[in-house]
Write a protein that holds these residues in place. Structure first.
Motif, PDB file in Angstrom:
ATOM      1  N   LEU A 118      45.490 136.118  29.150  1.00  0.00           N
ATOM      2  CA  LEU A 118      46.374 137.153  29.812  1.00  0.00           C
ATOM      3  C   LEU A 118      47.599 137.483  29.341  1.00  0.00           C
ATOM      4  O   LEU A 118      47.993 138.578  28.953  1.00  0.00           O
ATOM      5  N   LEU A 119      48.303 136.484  28.906  1.00  0.00           N
ATOM      6  CA  LEU A 119      49.750 136.877  28.395  1.00  0.00           C
ATOM      7  C   LEU A 119      49.494 137.582  27.095  1.00  0.00           C
ATOM      8  O   LEU A 119      50.567 138.446  26.714  1.00  0.00           O
ATOM      9  N   SER A 120      48.761 136.977  26.208  1.00  0.00           N
ATOM     10  CA  SER A 120      48.649 137.614  24.847  1.00  0.00           C
ATOM     11  C   SER A 120      47.709 139.123  25.143  1.00  0.00           C
ATOM     12  O   SER A 120      47.614 139.747  23.936  1.00  0.00           O
ATOM     13  N   ASP A 121      47.487 139.342  26.306  1.00  0.00           N
ATOM     14  CA  ASP A 121      46.830 140.784  26.561  1.00  0.00           C
ATOM     15  C   ASP A 121      45.297 140.558  25.772  1.00  0.00           C
ATOM     16  O   ASP A 121      44.954 141.783  25.196  1.00  0.00           O
ATOM     17  N   LYS A 122      44.832 139.666  25.653  1.00  0.00           N
ATOM     18  CA  LYS A 122      43.705 139.384  24.848  1.00  0.00           C
ATOM     19  C   LYS A 122      42.301 139.964  25.679  1.00  0.00           C
ATOM     20  O   LYS A 122      42.322 139.825  27.011  1.00  0.00           O
ATOM     21  N   ALA A 123      41.201 140.567  25.058  1.00  0.00           N
ATOM     22  CA  ALA A 123      40.255 140.856  25.556  1.00  0.00           C
ATOM     23  C   ALA A 123      39.276 139.728  25.983  1.00  0.00           C
ATOM     24  O   ALA A 123      39.180 138.796  25.140  1.00  0.00           O
ATOM     25  N   THR A 124      38.815 139.654  27.377  1.00  0.00           N
ATOM     26  CA  THR A 124      38.070 138.467  27.953  1.00  0.00           C
ATOM     27  C   THR A 124      37.005 139.088  28.588  1.00  0.00           C
ATOM     28  O   THR A 124      37.003 140.153  29.144  1.00  0.00           O
ATOM     29  N   MET A 155      34.717 142.910  32.423  1.00  0.00           N
ATOM     30  CA  MET A 155      33.769 142.931  33.695  1.00  0.00           C
ATOM     31  C   MET A 155      34.242 142.685  34.762  1.00  0.00           C
ATOM     32  O   MET A 155      33.446 142.940  35.898  1.00  0.00           O
ATOM     33  N   GLY A 156      35.470 142.132  35.227  1.00  0.00           N
ATOM     34  CA  GLY A 156      35.858 141.545  36.252  1.00  0.00           C
ATOM     35  C   GLY A 156      35.483 140.413  36.425  1.00  0.00           C
ATOM     36  O   GLY A 156      34.380 139.942  35.685  1.00  0.00           O
ATOM     37  N   LEU A 157      35.971 139.387  37.259  1.00  0.00           N
ATOM     38  CA  LEU A 157      35.526 137.929  37.509  1.00  0.00           C
ATOM     39  C   LEU A 157      34.161 137.812  38.102  1.00  0.00           C
ATOM     40  O   LEU A 157      33.457 137.005  37.619  1.00  0.00           O
ATOM     41  N   ASP A 158      34.001 138.755  38.944  1.00  0.00           N
ATOM     42  CA  ASP A 158      32.594 138.583  39.509  1.00  0.00           C
ATOM     43  C   ASP A 158      31.334 139.161  38.517  1.00  0.00           C
ATOM     44  O   ASP A 158      30.405 138.208  38.380  1.00  0.00           O
ATOM     45  N   GLY A 159      31.687 140.193  37.830  1.00  0.00           N
ATOM     46  CA  GLY A 159      30.908 140.672  36.787  1.00  0.00           C
ATOM     47  C   GLY A 159      30.557 139.618  35.619  1.00  0.00           C
ATOM     48  O   GLY A 159      29.487 139.136  35.270  1.00  0.00           O
ATOM     49  N   LYS A 174      30.915 136.299  36.190  1.00  0.00           N
ATOM     50  CA  LYS A 174      30.200 135.073  36.619  1.00  0.00           C
ATOM     51  C   LYS A 174      28.740 135.606  36.755  1.00  0.00           C
ATOM     52  O   LYS A 174      27.844 134.622  36.496  1.00  0.00           O
ATOM     53  N   LYS A 175      28.524 136.872  37.087  1.00  0.00           N
ATOM     54  CA  LYS A 175      26.898 137.275  37.019  1.00  0.00           C
ATOM     55  C   LYS A 175      26.407 137.217  35.506  1.00  0.00           C
ATOM     56  O   LYS A 175      25.164 136.606  35.331  1.00  0.00           O
ATOM     57  N   PHE A 176      27.005 137.714  34.604  1.00  0.00           N
ATOM     58  CA  PHE A 176      26.796 137.685  33.273  1.00  0.00           C
ATOM     59  C   PHE A 176      26.296 136.484  32.752  1.00  0.00           C
ATOM     60  O   PHE A 176      25.203 135.918  32.224  1.00  0.00           O
ATOM     61  N   ALA A 177      27.107 134.966  33.157  1.00  0.00           N
ATOM     62  CA  ALA A 177      27.076 133.913  32.913  1.00  0.00           C
ATOM     63  C   ALA A 177      25.634 133.141  33.554  1.00  0.00           C
ATOM     64  O   ALA A 177      24.945 132.386  33.048  1.00  0.00           O
ATOM     65  N   GLY A 178      25.230 133.836  34.673  1.00  0.00           N
ATOM     66  CA  GLY A 178      24.214 133.260  35.409  1.00  0.00           C
ATOM     67  C   GLY A 178      22.939 133.794  34.703  1.00  0.00           C
ATOM     68  O   GLY A 178      22.004 133.275  34.580  1.00  0.00           O
ATOM     69  N   GLU A 179      23.168 134.992  34.209  1.00  0.00           N
ATOM     70  CA  GLU A 179      21.913 135.731  33.270  1.00  0.00           C
ATOM     71  C   GLU A 179      21.748 134.963  32.201  1.00  0.00           C
ATOM     72  O   GLU A 179      20.602 134.575  31.628  1.00  0.00           O
ATOM     73  N   LEU A 180      22.840 134.618  31.546  1.00  0.00           N
ATOM     74  CA  LEU A 180      22.634 133.860  30.145  1.00  0.00           C
ATOM     75  C   LEU A 180      22.018 132.620  30.411  1.00  0.00           C
ATOM     76  O   LEU A 180      21.319 132.058  29.638  1.00  0.00           O
ATOM     77  N   LEU A 181      22.480 131.818  31.539  1.00  0.00           N
ATOM     78  CA  LEU A 181      21.947 130.543  31.700  1.00  0.00           C
ATOM     79  C   LEU A 181      20.176 130.819  32.035  1.00  0.00           C
ATOM     80  O   LEU A 181      19.680 130.028  31.516  1.00  0.00           O
ATOM     81  N   ALA A 182      19.718 131.795  32.541  1.00  0.00           N
ATOM     82  CA  ALA A 182      18.274 131.927  33.112  1.00  0.00           C
ATOM     83  C   ALA A 182      17.785 132.245  31.717  1.00  0.00           C
ATOM     84  O   ALA A 182      16.348 131.597  31.513  1.00  0.00           O
ATOM     85  N   THR A 183      18.211 133.109  30.888  1.00  0.00           N
ATOM     86  CA  THR A 183      17.364 132.963  29.659  1.00  0.00           C
ATOM     87  C   THR A 183      17.307 131.817  28.856  1.00  0.00           C
ATOM     88  O   THR A 183      16.329 131.541  28.242  1.00  0.00           O
ATOM     89  N   ALA A 184      18.439 130.851  28.755  1.00  0.00           N
ATOM     90  CA  ALA A 184      18.203 129.711  28.131  1.00  0.00           C
ATOM     91  C   ALA A 184      17.328 129.072  28.629  1.00  0.00           C
ATOM     92  O   ALA A 184      16.465 128.236  27.825  1.00  0.00           O
TER      93      ALA A 184
END
Lengths: 298, 298
Positions: free
Chosen positions: A244-250, A255-259, A261-271
């Motif tokens: 955040l401090l370095s204004d880095k893209a994350t 995607m927003g924090l919820d977005g 988290k949702k993306f993380a769930g999809e990646l887990l399912a694929t794995a």
């Protein structure tokens, strides 16, 4: 999740195995300073997720764990090299890593550069000379996987694009994914694919674990980004909120924090889906590892 | 010296072959900046002594040159990596190399660190994936030779002892030899031994070329030290007299200029002796290369 599988015990046992082997792989010898610097970062703890993934992948395809031990250590050596070089003043300029002063803070910038170089070459030396019970064609294949994960189309590509993107506003999801696939996922992929290759996996098995690895590789970084904005430095053992401090893209930023988290769930399912093609008992460690990466707290 | 052997023509042809292959091995691709930086130093000319030694050693034992080409390029990539990292401000802080601004002067310190890392991993990738017509057991052996030449008991060991000796008065001949054996001779040894291994040499042949390589490796550095005090920056294409200015231990300083020249002659004789066990025609390039290293003017 596979019932009856003791994940915490498994991780603790494997981490101990890996730590002991790393300790042996880099004995304290002359010239003392360079070996002290290499050992300082290599033996600084860490969860040893990469080497454990490598060992688990070897066992997934029915190989004895010992066949992939040299590869597991090599992956951790490469990972440690990338941390040491990334922390340098001319790169990310980090003072703290795994709760300890970074390598160059203790040994100086010159020694830190050299310690990274030595760990990188040791990774290949170790893989070439200490892999046992495996035909040399598979050793060459594992070396090739590891090397391409590091180089100018791997780790280094991710880092150079990351550096040149800092402070810029044009980092979209495509570029963010490029950075993370290269900075993080490629080395995880080499660990998992290398483990399967050395374990004797056939080409279908190797491609399945490659897909598994690509998903959890990205998952790993999405979770890292989430933790950076939701945890303290003390909880993480490294400087929190730095992105955040370095204004880095994350991911949370784009995607927003919820977005995220949702993306993380999809990646887990694929794995997890890819593991469905293997024996459930043998797949249990990689199954739990994927969940561990998704739900880790630091 | 072997009569009728056109050394200048041989060197020019081999250097062109190596330069063309290097050009192909590192194409300009995305991310552009890192590949530009890698190519800037890798394709900056230089005499290509190391790769030519590798090819000549392969042919000495009867192997087709193509078998050792990937190794030859790998050795040059490692050599270039070591130059880029050694020139960094936190290391030797050099502004000039091969008559051009050093890598970090053009691309920045961060990119220079990464370009070195990428070249180092590319060396192993290239060796693992581009060696043709050779059994994988010999490829693994060549990788092992190269990796041990770079690591904490190779190049890096020489550099760390060199750095910690700067400005000190306690550098005797033993320590000076330690530095040069590690900083220079080990990589030449890997080039020559790797060439013989990939060329199909038997263990006796490999050990003979190893002895040859150790002599010319040290010879290379003794001559470098002599040139530093006897030539101008313009003649050398790099900063001359730097060793004297930094009060660095050198052979001329410890043995006198005449003593250093005598030592160079002894090393040359030892190298040539080992070649006597091979066919004179096949040994001609390595024979002439030894003389070239001894009598080069820059």
């Amino acid at each position: 999740m596979v019932k009856g599988f003791q994940f915490d015990t498994y991780m603790a046992e494997k981490a101990t195995l890996v730590n002991n082997a790393l300790e042996e792989a880099v004995p304290l010898q002359e010239p003392l300073k360079i070996h002290e610097a290499m050992r300082y970062s290599l033996l600084a703890g860490g969860k040893r997720v990469r080497p454990i993934l490598c060992l688990a992948s070897c066992e997934l395809v029915g190989g004895a764990e010992s066949r992939a031990m040299a590869m597991a250590l090599a992956v951790e050596m490469v990972h440690t090299m990338s941390l040491i070089h990334d922390d340098l003043p001319c790169m990310d300029n980090d003072d703290l890593r795994r709760g300890k002063p970074t390598n160059h803070k203790v040994y100086g910038d010159d020694t830190a550069v050299l310690a990274g170089d030595a760990l990188l070459s040791l990774a290949f030396e170790h893989l070439a000379t200490r892999t046992i019970g495996v035909g040399p064609d598979r050793v060459v294949q594992a070396i090739s996987e590891l090397a391409s994960a590091v180089g100018s189309l791997g780790l280094v590509a991710g880092q150079i694009v990351d550096i040149s993107s800092e402070g810029k506003q044009d980092v979209d999801l495509n570029k963010l994914e490029y950075i993370h696939v290269h900075k993080t996922a490629k080395l995880l992929e080499a660990a998992v694919v290398g483990g399967a290759v050395l374990g004797g996996g056939n080409s279908d098995e190797v491609e399945r674990v490659r897909k598994y690895a690509r998903s959890i590789g990205l998952l790993f970084q999405v979770v890292d980004d989430i933790l950076d904005v939701t945890k303290s430095s003390e909880e993480l053992g490294k400087t929190a909120g730095k992105d955040l401090l370095s204004d880095k893209a994350t991911y949370p930023k784009l995607m927003g924090l919820d977005g995220a988290k949702k993306f993380a769930g999809e990646l887990l399912a694929t794995a997890v889906e890819e593991l469905g093609f293997f024996d459930a008992g043998r797949a249990a460690p990689l199954h739990h590892l994927a969940h561990y990466i998704a739900y880790r707290q630091n």
